[in-house]
Design an enzyme around this catalytic site. Structure first.
Site, short mmCIF file in Angstrom:
data_model
loop_
_atom_site.label_atom_id
_atom_site.label_comp_id
_atom_site.label_asym_id
_atom_site.label_seq_id
_atom_site.Cartn_x
_atom_site.Cartn_y
_atom_site.Cartn_z
N SER A 124 0.85 -1.19 0.00
CA SER A 124 0.00 0.00 0.00
C SER A 124 0.89 1.24 0.00
O SER A 124 1.85 1.33 -0.77
CB SER A 124 -0.94 -0.04 1.21
OG SER A 124 -1.83 1.05 1.19
N TYR A 138 -5.25 8.96 -5.71
CA TYR A 138 -4.31 7.87 -5.46
C TYR A 138 -4.39 7.40 -4.01
O TYR A 138 -4.46 6.19 -3.73
CB TYR A 138 -2.89 8.32 -5.79
CG TYR A 138 -1.81 7.36 -5.35
CD1 TYR A 138 -1.64 6.14 -5.99
CD2 TYR A 138 -0.95 7.69 -4.30
CE1 TYR A 138 -0.64 5.26 -5.60
CE2 TYR A 138 0.05 6.82 -3.90
CZ TYR A 138 0.20 5.61 -4.55
OH TYR A 138 1.19 4.73 -4.16
N LYS A 142 -5.28 3.58 -2.18
CA LYS A 142 -4.41 2.91 -1.22
C LYS A 142 -5.11 2.74 0.13
O LYS A 142 -4.88 1.74 0.83
CB LYS A 142 -3.10 3.67 -1.06
CG LYS A 142 -2.20 3.57 -2.29
CD LYS A 142 -1.87 2.13 -2.62
CE LYS A 142 -0.86 1.99 -3.73
NZ LYS A 142 -0.52 0.57 -4.02
#
Length: 228
Positions: A124, A138, A142
């Site tokens: 991650s 983004y 994650k």
């Protein structure tokens, strides 16, 4: 000693993924690295496939014997203000960073449960748990991966399956090629891919019955520099 078990690593053509695949090979695993293409020779088994192509991945997995380790490492990022990230880039990030790892995990989980053995490692990011001004989309993917990892461990732990969520900070690699920033020149301001791969090995070598569920890896300094 040669390990009879196999390991799959996605994003294995470069950077963190390549370092992890090479580290697992040294640990004695039969390693299968997945990437869309490989620009150089690698010492492990290559599977040229797009992880967003589910049919291709199903076919690839069918050829891997005694799979006990899955490392979801492939990732993509687009940096900038949220309104500047195109719908196509958002879709690509969601598919690569979150959808594909969940699909891959689902494909391998049943056999791991039947074997009562397995380890799923999700790469991650530190942004999964903090605000990221120029990487909101983004960071959301994650955060989703980290949430998936935590819930998956609770589901799979009674089947003797480990799930580890590894969250690296900025790592010196080609991951930031399209960003307007890069790692600082100071070696203490960034990670190396090998720093992350060593943590993967440590997680795998934990005493049976124990599990590192989440791990943050950070350099000493928090500094980046803008590209010219």
């Amino acid at each position: 000693m040669k390990n009879t078990s196999s390991a799959i690593v996605t994003g294995a053509s470069s950077g963190i993924g390549k370092a992890i695949a090479e580290a697992l090979l040294k640990e004695g695993y039969e390693v299968y690295g997945i990437a869309r293409h490989f620009d150089c020779e690698v010492p492990f088994n290559k599977i040229c496939a797009d992880i967003n192509d589910t049919d291709a991945i199903v076919k690839a997995l069918s050829s891997v014997p005694d799979l006990k380790i899955l490392v979801n490492c492939a990732g993509t990022a687009s940096y900038g203000l949220a309104e500047d990230i195109s719908p196509e880039k958002i879709k690509e990030m969601v598919r690569t960073n979150l959808e594909a790892p969940m699909i891959l995990t689902g494909l391998v989980l049943k056999s791991m449960k039947q074997a009562k053995k397995g380890h799923i490692i999700n790469i991650s990011s530190v942004v999964s748990e903090k605000a990221s001004t120029y990487a909101a989309c983004y960071a959301a993917t994650k955060a989703g991966m980290s949430s998936f990892s935590a819930s998956l461990y609770e589901e799979a732990r009674k089947h003797n399956i480990r799930v580890t969520d590894i969250c690296p900070d900025m790592t010196k690699s080609n991951f930031y090629n399209e960003a307007n920033f890069e790692e600082d020149d100071d070696p203490q301001a960034y990670l190396l891919p090998e720093d992350v791969s060593s943590c993967v090995v440590d997680a795998l070598n934990m005493r049976d019955g124990t599990c590192i569920t989440k791990l943050f890896i950070k350099p000493r300094f928090h500094r980046v520099k803008r590209k010219c």
